[in-house]
Scaffold this active site. Structure first.
Site, PDB file in Angstrom:
ATOM      1  CD  GLN A 149      -3.474  -4.533   6.419  1.00 57.71           C
ATOM      2  OE1 GLN A 149      -3.652  -3.456   5.844  1.00 57.71           O
ATOM      3  NE2 GLN A 149      -3.664  -5.689   5.798  1.00 57.71           N
TER       4      GLN A 149
ATOM      5  CG  ASP B 260     -10.067  -0.521   4.988  1.00 55.85           C
ATOM      6  OD1 ASP B 260      -9.682  -0.960   3.893  1.00 55.85           O
ATOM      7  OD2 ASP B 260      -9.472  -0.736   6.061  1.00 55.85           O
TER       8      ASP B 260
ATOM      9  CE  LYS C 188      -3.776  -2.495   2.178  1.00 54.33           C
ATOM     10  NZ  LYS C 188      -4.499  -2.920   3.377  1.00 54.33           N
TER      11      LYS C 188
HETATM   12  N1  GUN Z   1      -6.421  -6.960   5.599  1.00 56.47           N
HETATM   13  C1  GUN Z   1      -6.589  -7.639   4.452  1.00 56.47           C
HETATM   14  N2  GUN Z   1      -7.287  -6.895   3.564  1.00 56.47           N
HETATM   15  C2  GUN Z   1      -7.567  -5.717   4.176  1.00 56.47           C
HETATM   16  C3  GUN Z   1      -8.244  -4.536   3.768  1.00 56.47           C
HETATM   17  O1  GUN Z   1      -8.772  -4.393   2.656  1.00 56.47           O
HETATM   18  N3  GUN Z   1      -8.297  -3.529   4.690  1.00 56.47           N
HETATM   19  C4  GUN Z   1      -7.757  -3.644   5.923  1.00 56.47           C
HETATM   20  N4  GUN Z   1      -7.877  -2.621   6.776  1.00 56.47           N
HETATM   21  N5  GUN Z   1      -7.117  -4.730   6.329  1.00 56.47           N
HETATM   22  C5  GUN Z   1      -7.010  -5.757   5.453  1.00 56.47           C
END
Ligand code: GUN
Length: 292
Positions: free
Chosen positions: A105, A128, A61
């Protein structure tokens, strides 16, 4: 119906990675335009604990932010971090006007309620799309705003191939808050117009229901669970799952499904990069909402 559209000669493998790169280029152009107004879009990512896979995702990311010209800040917390401590960090980011997007996350440390974390993020910074207000807007039929990244990425993949959703039968395998439930709503909403069935661990005759699908979205995280017998010839199969196995990364869909399906998204290189591209899009949108 899809099987009229696509003869069964082996699936077209949908290149999510190159689609994600072109979306990121568009976001980068938007970021350049936005930044010329004097503010840079800024994403803050909170990661608690030492789950290695999560650290890899967060690094990806950050890299995407760099490519798009988005500023990113990583806040690392120990595995012992509790709900109150995580919410304290979120609240300080909520009140920081230089931060436009906040992501905590998953998975959170054991015993920490992720729903309460999602609710603590300001809806306009919730990149998100997991805040009840943002999910509620999706239920109300809004297709703008901050929507969950993975299902948005799947919709974008479907759109990019020009496949007809109206009147199609879609089956979503999995009912998670992050993928399955919002995915079903997006497929069913006005403008998409698929007829959607959600199947899950308590569904009986799951295989035969999946076999009726023109669009099959597998999002359970169970390596190679969907075999060729689950798939209607010519169907569009989207593989959201990702599991670590002794043989490497595996999706929910067995590779031999490519002999039956019309389209198939690969793992890796399918939905994963699209999720990150949608996160970049949401971060720019969040910045645009907050800076007029
Ligand atoms: N862990 C795995 N995929 C995601 C996601 O799309 N957002 C977040 N916050 N954590 C994740």
């Amino acid at each position: 119906m899809l099987d009229d559209l696509r003869p069964c000669v082996g699936a077209e493998i949908v290149d999510g990675k190159s689609l994600a790169m072109s979306i990121q280029s568009e976001v980068a152009e938007g970021v350049t335009e936005f930044t010329s107004r004097g503010v840079k879009p800024h994403l803050a990512v909170v990661i608690a604990g030492d789950d290695q896979a999560s650290h890899v995702y967060v690094r990806n990311k950050e890299r995407a932010c760099q490519k798009c010209g988005i500023m990113s800040t990583k806040i690392e917390m120990p595995t012992t971090a509790n709900l109150d401590e995580i919410i304290e960090v979120v609240e300080s980011l909520n009140s920081d006007p230089s931060v436009h997007g906040i992501l905590v996350q998953s998975p959170a440390p054991d015993g920490v309620d992720e729903l309460q974390i999602a609710s603590s993020i300001l809806p306009q910074k919730d990149v998100d799309g997991f805040h009840p207000i943002n999910l509620g807007r999706l239920v109300q039929g809004y297709s703008d705003g901050l929507l969950p990244c993975t299902p948005s990425g799947v919709m974008s993949i479907l759109e990019s191939t020009g496949v007809e959703l109206e009147g199609s039968r879609a089956v979503v395998l999995g009912r998670s808050r992050i993928v399955g439930m919002p995915m079903s709503l997006m497929l069913a909403q006005k403008g998409s117009d698929a007829t959607v069935t959600i199947v899950h661990s308590r569904t009986s005759e799951i295989e035969s229901i999946c076999r009726e699908a023109d669009i099959l979205v597998a999002a359970v995280g169970s390596a190679h669970m969907v075999g060729p017998g689950w798939v209607k010839p010519g169907a569009f199969v989207v593989d959201v799952g990702i599991s670590r196995t002794e043989g490497g990364l595996a999706g929910d869909v067995s590779p031999d499904v490519s002999e039956v399906a019309g389209w198939l998204t690969p793992v890796p290189g399918g939905v994963g990069p699209m999720t990150i591209a949608m996160l970049m899009k949401n971060t720019l949108a969040a910045a645009e909402m907050q800076v007029s």
